[in-house]
Design a protein around this motif. Structure first.
Motif, PDB file in Angstrom:
ATOM      1  N   ILE A  81      -6.352   0.062  11.630  1.00  0.00           N
ATOM      2  CA  ILE A  81      -5.091   0.419  12.272  1.00  0.00           C
ATOM      3  C   ILE A  81      -5.144   1.845  12.818  1.00  0.00           C
ATOM      4  O   ILE A  81      -4.150   2.356  13.311  1.00  0.00           O
ATOM      5  N   LEU A  89      -8.656   4.037   9.342  1.00  0.00           N
ATOM      6  CA  LEU A  89      -7.677   3.562   8.370  1.00  0.00           C
ATOM      7  C   LEU A  89      -7.732   2.042   8.446  1.00  0.00           C
ATOM      8  O   LEU A  89      -7.549   1.452   9.519  1.00  0.00           O
ATOM      9  N   ARG A  91      -6.391  -1.639   7.054  1.00  0.00           N
ATOM     10  CA  ARG A  91      -5.293  -2.309   6.354  1.00  0.00           C
ATOM     11  C   ARG A  91      -5.776  -3.697   5.929  1.00  0.00           C
ATOM     12  O   ARG A  91      -6.321  -4.453   6.733  1.00  0.00           O
ATOM     13  N   CYS A  92      -5.560  -4.011   4.668  1.00  0.00           N
ATOM     14  CA  CYS A  92      -6.023  -5.302   4.174  1.00  0.00           C
ATOM     15  C   CYS A  92      -4.917  -5.962   3.363  1.00  0.00           C
ATOM     16  O   CYS A  92      -4.301  -5.325   2.501  1.00  0.00           O
ATOM     17  N   GLU A  93      -4.682  -7.234   3.638  1.00  0.00           N
ATOM     18  CA  GLU A  93      -3.621  -7.935   2.912  1.00  0.00           C
ATOM     19  C   GLU A  93      -4.097  -8.320   1.505  1.00  0.00           C
ATOM     20  O   GLU A  93      -5.298  -8.443   1.233  1.00  0.00           O
ATOM     21  N   THR A 144      -2.296   4.217   1.178  1.00  0.00           N
ATOM     22  CA  THR A 144      -0.949   3.672   0.954  1.00  0.00           C
ATOM     23  C   THR A 144      -1.059   2.274   0.352  1.00  0.00           C
ATOM     24  O   THR A 144      -1.929   1.490   0.748  1.00  0.00           O
ATOM     25  N   GLU A 146       1.261  -1.066  -0.038  1.00  0.00           N
ATOM     26  CA  GLU A 146       2.516  -1.679   0.399  1.00  0.00           C
ATOM     27  C   GLU A 146       2.894  -2.714  -0.649  1.00  0.00           C
ATOM     28  O   GLU A 146       2.077  -3.582  -0.985  1.00  0.00           O
ATOM     29  N   ARG A 157       6.458   1.364   0.959  1.00  0.00           N
ATOM     30  CA  ARG A 157       5.124   1.936   1.152  1.00  0.00           C
ATOM     31  C   ARG A 157       4.953   3.058   0.125  1.00  0.00           C
ATOM     32  O   ARG A 157       5.698   4.042   0.132  1.00  0.00           O
ATOM     33  N   ALA A 183      -0.120  -5.430   0.531  1.00  0.00           N
ATOM     34  CA  ALA A 183      -1.230  -4.965   1.382  1.00  0.00           C
ATOM     35  C   ALA A 183      -1.660  -3.581   0.911  1.00  0.00           C
ATOM     36  O   ALA A 183      -0.894  -2.875   0.240  1.00  0.00           O
ATOM     37  N   GLU A 185      -3.831   0.035   2.264  1.00  0.00           N
ATOM     38  CA  GLU A 185      -4.477   0.753   3.377  1.00  0.00           C
ATOM     39  C   GLU A 185      -5.483   1.757   2.817  1.00  0.00           C
ATOM     40  O   GLU A 185      -5.152   2.539   1.917  1.00  0.00           O
ATOM     41  N   ARG A 187      -8.377   4.781   3.634  1.00  0.00           N
ATOM     42  CA  ARG A 187      -8.921   5.782   4.572  1.00  0.00           C
ATOM     43  C   ARG A 187     -10.423   5.900   4.269  1.00  0.00           C
ATOM     44  O   ARG A 187     -10.804   6.331   3.176  1.00  0.00           O
TER      45      ARG A 187
END
Ligand code: FAD
Ligand code: EPU
Length: 352
Positions: A81, A89, A91-93, A144, A146, A157, A183, A185, A187
């Motif tokens: 993202i 960065l 993002r993975c569910e 982060t 979520e 978040r 989810a 995130e 880095r």
């Protein structure tokens, strides 16, 4: 109802890596995080039935059937993202497999997760106990989390600083009835000094013929070591380490070392603490390779409780309690289970 599917009286035996028999009164497969509010509003939940979030079941022991609703998140998307020359960065569910994420990031030239290759489980569970191995922890790379808050019905978040990551610990682990991680995130940089100091990593790289190690080589070396060291849950039911390595004060560590000079002692979680090897203490109490019916302690690794086939969760728990009692008697150290025990309490200083 969209975004989730419900089924009643479901077997969980194929959904936990100990492969112990247990049934859930209800199981909800969730395909959309936005449907969680509706799911929790669903009449059965409003009536106060307990809810358990289940990933791949690789850090749980079912000591009994589950009388409430088991939720499994199946969303498994991964994407970048944000990206620049330094890193990205990602993002993975929550429903994605952790090791798939490790491979996905390495294939895109992103480093950091390589020391955690081959840890079983989902990405959503990774922040729960802040998974770690071979000198790295997931929390170092998480920006982060979520997560759906069950008390407010909202997705929040949570930034890294608020996740309270510790050794096999986090805010989410301490508040299991509040959070559903949807989810995560991460880095991840493109370059980073590799961490090769954990015992056996240099030797494995050398055995692979690698002279200029890159992150993919480290992931491969660690996968090989893990495959040798730990029983494969597809063959022998287990949940990895059954106990955490105890954290003690420096004074306690020194006192233990003077009585037991071979006890392995590692850096603790702060300058004035030390981590001591639970595996070594269990082995020194004579448990390694012990078997009683189908419940046992792995011959490969003393920290791993195993199910040879037909052990129940209650039998495994009973054995684990006796292991902890004998360690307490010999070392005056209370072992704490690492997996979550469902349907029973673990009293680690109780005597039989
Ligand atoms: P589960 O076992 O299904 O759940 C574990 C806990 O997390 C439960 O309390 C559950 O309610 C909660 N949970 C799961 N998903 C969510 C979610 N989305 N939201 C809120 N709560 C959730 N761990 C390490 O740290 N390092 C290791 O090196 C390691 N090696 C292992 C080796 C083996 C062979 C095995 C079997 C396990 C090992 N583990 C290790 C433990 C395990 O892999 C991790 O704890 C993993 O994160 C569990 O993922 P899971 O999806 O199976 O979670
Ligand atoms: N040891 C023994 N007997 C054994 C096995 C190990 O005495 O049967 C001693 C050895 O001397 C060794 C020391 O214990 O030096 C440490 O062993 P190992 O490197 O296997 O690590 P561990 O402390 O047993 C921890 C994690 C593992 C993680 C490895 C590698 C915990 C509770 N366990 O195990 O995580 O993979 O380090 O980083 O922190 C898990 O959490 O499920 C898990 C497998």
């Amino acid at each position: 109802m969209t975004g989730f599917q419900l089924a009643e009286n479901i077997s969980l035996q194929g959904r936990n890596t100990f492969r112990v028999p247990a049934r859930a009164a209800m199981l909800a497969d969730v395909t959309d995080a936005d449907s969680l509010a509706e799911l929790f509003d669903y009449a059965m939940l409003r009536d106060g039935n307990p809810v358990l979030v289940l990933g791949e079941g690789s850090n749980l022991l079912f000591a009994d059937d589950y009388p409430g609703v088991v939720i499994c998140l199946t969303m498994a998307g991964m994407r970048m993202i944000g990206e620049n020359s330094a890193g990205a960065l990602v993002r993975c569910e929550a429903g994605a497999n952790w090791n798939d994420l490790v491979g996905w990031t390495l294939a895109r030239g992103l480093v950091g997760l390589e020391n955690m290759a081959l840890i079983p489980g989902t990405v959503g569970a990774a922040p729960i106990q802040n998974i770690g191995a071979y000198g790295a922890e997931a929390g170092e790379f998480i920006e982060t989390v979520e997560a759906f808050r069950r008390d407010t019905g909202q997705i929040k978040r949570v930034t890294k600083a608020d996740c309270e990551f510790g050794y096999r610990d986090s805010l989410f682990k301490r508040e299991p009835d509040v959070w559903v991680v949807t989810a995560v995130e991460f880095r991840l940089p493109r370059e980073r000094e590799l961490r090769l100091d954990y015992a056996g990593v240099h030797e494995e790289l050398a055995a692979m013929g690698v002279t200029q190690a890159r992150a993919v080589h480290v992931a491969e070396a660690i996968s090989r070591i893990r495959t040798r060291k730990l029983p494969n849950p597809a063959i022998l039911g287990n949940a990895g380490s059954f106990f955490k390595n105890p954290i003690v004060t420096i004074d306690q560590a020194e006192a233990l070392k003077s009585q037991h000079p071979a006890l392995p002692i590692f850096p603790g979680v702060s300058a004035d603490s030390r981590k001591i090897s639970a595996a070594w203490m269990i082995e020194s109490c004579g448990w390694k390779g012990y078997r009683e019916g189908d419940a046992g302690i792995a011959a490969q690794h003393a920290l791993v409780l195993v199910n040879y086939g037909n052990a129940s969760g209650a039998q495994l728990l009973d054995l684990a309690r006796r292991v902890a009692t004998s360690v307490h008697e010999k070392f005056q150290i209370a072992l704490e289970p690492e997996p979550r025990i469902i349907g029973a309490r673990f009293d680690n200083t109780s005597r039989e």
